[in-house]
Motif scaffolding. Structure first.
Motif, short mmCIF file in Angstrom:
data_model
loop_
_atom_site.label_atom_id
_atom_site.label_comp_id
_atom_site.label_asym_id
_atom_site.label_seq_id
_atom_site.Cartn_x
_atom_site.Cartn_y
_atom_site.Cartn_z
N SER A 1 2.23 9.88 0.14
CA SER A 1 0.95 10.13 -0.52
C SER A 1 0.96 9.49 -1.90
O SER A 1 1.99 9.45 -2.58
CB SER A 1 0.68 11.63 -0.63
N LEU A 2 -0.18 9.00 -2.32
CA LEU A 2 -0.28 8.35 -3.62
C LEU A 2 0.02 9.32 -4.75
O LEU A 2 0.69 8.97 -5.73
CB LEU A 2 -1.69 7.75 -3.79
N ASN B 1 0.84 -1.19 0.00
CA ASN B 1 0.00 0.00 0.00
C ASN B 1 0.88 1.25 0.00
O ASN B 1 1.66 1.48 0.94
CB ASN B 1 -0.92 0.01 1.22
N GLU C 1 0.13 4.44 0.27
CA GLU C 1 -0.22 5.45 1.26
C GLU C 1 0.37 5.14 2.64
O GLU C 1 0.42 6.02 3.51
CB GLU C 1 -1.75 5.56 1.38
#
Length: 489
Positions: free
Chosen positions: A411-412, A405, A407
Motif C-alpha cells: 500500500s502507498l 508503481n 501499489e
C-alpha cells in the motif's frame, strides 16, 4: 588597481585545438550555472564578442590579441561594469589578457563595497514571462507551459543554476544558433506494454523529459513498471523534476542524462564522460518526497569558476591534468579546461584512495543507459563544438526514465510511512559538535528553499538576469509589447 598582462600566444596540437568560438560556446552557450548569464551589455562588450566570433584562431594572432587587449581594457573602465563578466575570464584564459575593473572609490579614497539590492519577482510572473519567451520562439502552448514549469520549479527549489539563469544562454541562444529547435515532434520509435524508445528530434529537452516520464508513469500504473529511453534530446533541466513527477504519482522514480564530456576515467586524464546526474525520487510521509539529484563528478565547472571569483584554490582531487597531477591552481585549471589539458574527476576524486572508481562507475552507468539502448553518440560527438571549425553544433543527448508503481508491491500509505520513519530517524540522529547543528535528508534543502522563497514573495533576480530578460524583450516584438516595463525597472 587594474592589472594587465599579456602572455605569448598558445600553440595547440591539432587534437587539442580550440578556437575562440569554442570558448564562447563552452563559457556562454554550454557553460556552467555560474557562467551562463551575461553581464550588462555595451558597445565595447559587443565588439569584444564580435572579435572572438569572427576570429576562430585569434588567440594565435598577435594583432588580434593586441586589439582584444585594448578593447577589454577600455571595457573594464565602463561605469558599473560587472567584474564577474565571463568576458574577463575569456581574456585571461584564452588570450592571456588579464584585466580586472578597478574598484570604485568613495570620497575618502577607500574602496566602495557595492551591495546589490535584491529584486524579488513573483513566481507566477516569472513563469509567465518564460512561457511567453518560448511561445515567441514558436513553441506550442503545451511545450511552452511545461518548459516554463520545469525552469520555475528549479528556482522554487533554490537551484538557481537551472532556472531563469539558463533560459537565455542554454535554450534561447541555442535556438538562435540552430543547434536546438522549438516545436519539434516527439516520436515513439518502439514500444511495448512496459517500455518505449522515444526520439526527441533535437527539440526542447524541457518538453521531451516530462513527456517521457509521464509515459513511464502511465505504463507503471497499468503494468507495475515503466521504462522509457530517449534519443536525440537536449538539455532537460533539473533531473529532480522528473523523479518528483513519479513520486507525486505514487511511484518510485529514477532518471538520468548524459552530457558533454568533462570527467576523466579513474587513472585516466582525458575528458570522456559527462557529469551525468543520477536521480531518484521516493514518496514519503514527510511533507516533501525524498529526491536525490546530483552529478557523478566531485565538482562542476561552475564551482571552479566560483572559486576563481573568490580567489581561492580548488580542493585537491577535484581536477586532474594531462600529466596526472591533481591541480589546485584555480585560474590555471580554468585555462587548461578550455584547452583540453585537464578534466574533472568522478565522485571520490582522482585515483582509488577515496573510492574514485565508484563515481567513475556510476558516471559510466548513466552514460551506458543514455547511449546503449539509443545507439546514441558520446564523447566529442556531444561536446557541442565542431573541433575543425570551432562552430557550435547540436548535442544529441540521451535520457532514461524508470517508474515503479508502489501499489503493485504494497500500500502507498505503508510505503510512505516506512520511508518517513527512516528519514526522520536519520535527521534525529546524533549531530556532530563541529557540524551545522542539523542533519538533512535529500529533498529537504529544496523544500526549505521553497518555503522561504514563497514567504518572501518570489525569487531574487540579480542584475545579470535582469539584463537577460531585457535582451530577450528587445529581441522579440511580442515580448516588447507585453512587457514594456519589468518589476525591477
Amino acid at each position: 588597481n587594474k592589472r594587465l598582462f599579456v602572455s605569448p600566444p598558445l600553440h595547440l596540437s591539432p587534437i587539442m585545438k580550440f578556437s575562440s568560438i569554442a570558448i564562447i560556446a563552452f563559457s556562454i552557450l554550454h557553460g556552467s550555472p555560474n557562467a551562463v548569464v551575461e553581464a550588462k551589455p555595451s558597445n565595447l562588450r559587443a565588439e569584444l564578442l564580435h572579435l572572438i566570433g569572427k576570429s576562430p584562431s585569434g588567440h594565435l594572432d598577435s594583432k588580434i590579441i593586441s586589439e582584444f587587449s585594448a578593447k577589454l581594457e577600455a571595457y573594464a573602465q565602463t561605469p558599473d561594469v560587472d567584474s564577474s563578466d565571463i568576458i574577463f575570464a575569456i581574456g585571461a584564459s584564452v588570450f592571456g589578457v588579464g584585466v580586472t575593473p578597478p574598484p570604485k572609490k568613495n570620497a575618502t579614497g577607500s574602496d566602495v563595497v557595492v551591495e546589490e539590492q535584491p529584486v524579488i519577482v513573483d513566481f507566477g510572473y516569472m513563469k509567465q514571462f518564460m512561457k511567453d519567451v518560448f511561445l515567441s520562439y514558436g513553441c506550442t502552448e503545451d511545450q511552452a507551459e511545461i518548459s516554463s514549469d520545469v525552469l520555475i520549479e528549479a528556482d522554487k527549489r533554490g537551484i538557481d543554476s537551472h532556472g531563469l539563469g539558463r533560459l537565455k544562454p542554454i535554450y534561447c541562444d541555442r535556438m538562435d544558433k540552430q543547434i536546438l529547435w522549438a516545436n519539434k515532434p516527439i516520436t515513439i520509435v518502439k514500444e511495448t506494454e512496459t517500455t518505449a524508445l522515444v526520439d526527441g528530434n533535437l527539440g526542447l529537452g524541457l518538453a521531451i523529459g516530462p513527456y517521457a516520464m509521464k509515459l513511464a508513469i502511465e505504463k507503471a500504473k497499468k503494468y507495475g513498471v515503466g521504462f522509457v529511453a530517449v534519443q536525440n534530446s537536449t538539455h532537460y533541466g533539473i533531473a529532480g523534476y522528473y523523479a518528483s513527477m513519479a513520486a507525486d504519482a505514487g511511484c518510485v522514480g529514477l532518471c538520468g542524462t548524459n552530457a558533454r564530456p568533462s570527467i576523466a576515467p579513474t587513472f585516466g586524464v582525458e575528458p570522456m564522460l559527462g557529469t551525468n546526474p543520477l536521480c531518484f525520487g521516493i514518496p514519503s510521509s514527510d511533507s516533501f518526497p525524498f529526491v536525490i539529484d546530483c552529478a557523478t563528478s566531485v565538482n562542476q565547472r561552475g564551482k571552479i569558476e566560483k572559486y576563481a571569483r573568490e580567489g581561492v584554490d580548488t580542493p585537491r582531487g577535484a581536477v586532474i591534468d594531462n600529466d596526472g597531477i591533481e591541480r589546485t591552481d584555480t585560474d590555471g585549471i580554468l585555462r587548461d579546461m578550455v584547452l583540453g589539458k585537464c578534466a574533472l574527476t568522478p565522485l571520490g576524486g582522482a585515483g582509488d584512495k577515496m573510492g574514485g572508481y565508484k563515481g567513475y562507475g556510476w558516471a559510466t552507468t548513466v552514460e551506458l543507459l543514455c547511449t546503449a539502448f539509443q545507439s546514441g553518440p558520446f564523447g566529442d560527438d556531444i561536446c557541442g563544438i565542431d573541433r575543425s571549425t570551432g562552430a557550435p553544433k547540436p548535442m544529441p543527448l540521451g535520457h532514461f526514465f524508470l517508474a515503479i508503481n508502489i501499489e503493485s508491491l504494497c500500500s502507498l500509505d505503508t510505503f510512505k510511512k516506512n520511508t518517513g520513519n527512516l528519514l526522520r530517524a536519520l535527521r534525529g540522529s546524533k549531530k556532530s559538535p563541529k557540524g551545522a547543528g542539523r542533519i538533512w535528508t535529500a529533498g529537504e534543502p529544496e523544500n526549505d528553499a521553497r518555503v522561504a522563497r514563497t514567504s518572501q514573495g518570489g525569487m531574487k533576480v540579480p542584475k545579470v538576469l535582469q539584463q537577460n530578460m531585457i535582451d530577450l524583450r528587445e529581441q522579440h516584438a511580442d515580448l516588447k509589447e507585453k512587457y514594456a516595463k519589468f518589476p525591477f525597472e
